[in-house]
Design an enzyme around this catalytic site. Sequence first.
Site, PDB file in Angstrom:
ATOM      1  N   ASN A 175       0.762  -0.598   0.111  1.00  0.00           N
ATOM      2  CA  ASN A 175       0.073   0.051   0.479  1.00  0.00           C
ATOM      3  C   ASN A 175       0.815   0.902   0.177  1.00  0.00           C
ATOM      4  OD1 ASN A 175      -2.308  -1.365  -0.356  1.00  0.00           O
ATOM      5  ND2 ASN A 175      -2.065  -1.986   2.410  1.00  0.00           N
ATOM      6  N   GLU A 217      12.849  -2.168   4.713  1.00  0.00           N
ATOM      7  CA  GLU A 217      13.186  -0.946   5.359  1.00  0.00           C
ATOM      8  C   GLU A 217      11.322  -1.103   6.414  1.00  0.00           C
ATOM      9  OE1 GLU A 217      13.468   3.112   3.639  1.00  0.00           O
ATOM     10  OE2 GLU A 217      14.683   2.065   2.283  1.00  0.00           O
TER      11      GLU A 217
END
Length: 430
Positions: A175, A217
Amino acid sequence: MQIHVVQAGQTLYRIAQTYGVPVESITEANEISPNNTLVIGQALVIPIVGQYYWVQQGDTLTSIARRFGTTASAIATANRISLTAPLNLGLRLYIPPAPKRNAAVNAYIEPRGGSVSDALIRAARDAAPHLTYLAPANFRINRDGTLTPPPLDDLSSIARSQRVAMMMTVTNMENEQFSAELGTLILNDQALQNKLIANILEMAKRLGYRDIHFDIEHLRAEDREAYNRFLRKAVVPIHAAGLSMSTALAPKTSASQQGAWYSGHDYKAHGQIADFVIIMTYEWGYSGGPPMPVSPIGPVRSVLEYALTEIPADKIMMGQNLYGYDWTLPYVHGGAYAKAISPQAAITLARERGAAIQYDYTAQAPHFTYWDDDHKEHRVWFEDARSIQAKFNLLKELHLRGISYWKLGLSFPQNWLLLEDNFKVTKLLP
């Protein structure tokens, strides 16, 4: 190359006369129109071999040579002066070009939608002669261990034509955001990892990629060791397939640095496992934060100097932004985001708004302030020839592997001219 900063009253014609080059050479190098007025404080790249320097208070041939990466004897010989001759203030010295060192150069490119836009295709084609790697983002990890590639279109053939190796940027994005939850799922499930690694290798072979680049990340602190174990596991079949493996690292200044972007990245482990790393030394000034330079030289240096205590210099690529930001003032936390702006667009904006460009010598970054049609004040921080040369000087001083750009598609022609002036770009393909 010579960097010239425009002063009040200067014209392209007078600047061209000063350096003995045609006006057309300056306009072509900087991709500007001869019909547009220059902006006070604008940095121009003058396409000459070597450069000129005007002696300032306290200068010696030795200090000048150190500044430009050459020797006092080379400057003395080029200017037909004695090594011991006094230097008069304002004396113009010709600085011969210093020998170039090799550097690896990567550029990320981020196609969106169903295909690569014509603008990104042009950007890739223009940048390819100056690149070692081209890294399309993002090859997205799915929760079932499969991999969804970005649109790629003609990028591989553009890369091959310029001997550029393709880098597969594998991310934990969902998303349009980095997902800590997805990271936890993949990094702690051996079966999913096996499936993911197999899918990565199959896709890399089919597409002809040369490097597998993990850009994982926003990990949870408790997944730091799990990420290290995953990299140790993945590197074995990646190397067996004849490929290299690299990782992207957040800009840390200590091993114990906390925060969602930092605690999951272990510099020492990545330095041991990966063939090289890209450290994302940018985004101090970011779209949601207060106005400031995107990559101020002091914080960049601090990150890289810490990295050198954990990772060999020849494994470190310094991250560099190809953009700036335009903030509406006053800055309000949680308010409107700043708009990304290319260096070329920043110059155009300063010209249109009658703004003089200032330069922060501590941060090594240009900036200006202007008022829009709604009488709102704006602050723009961006990159120019001076700021990028400062980064190149740092890269050479620290003997790093090279530089990695985020991201193609924002025009900065001076960067590529100065890159070639400073380095011999490493090419991996025959």
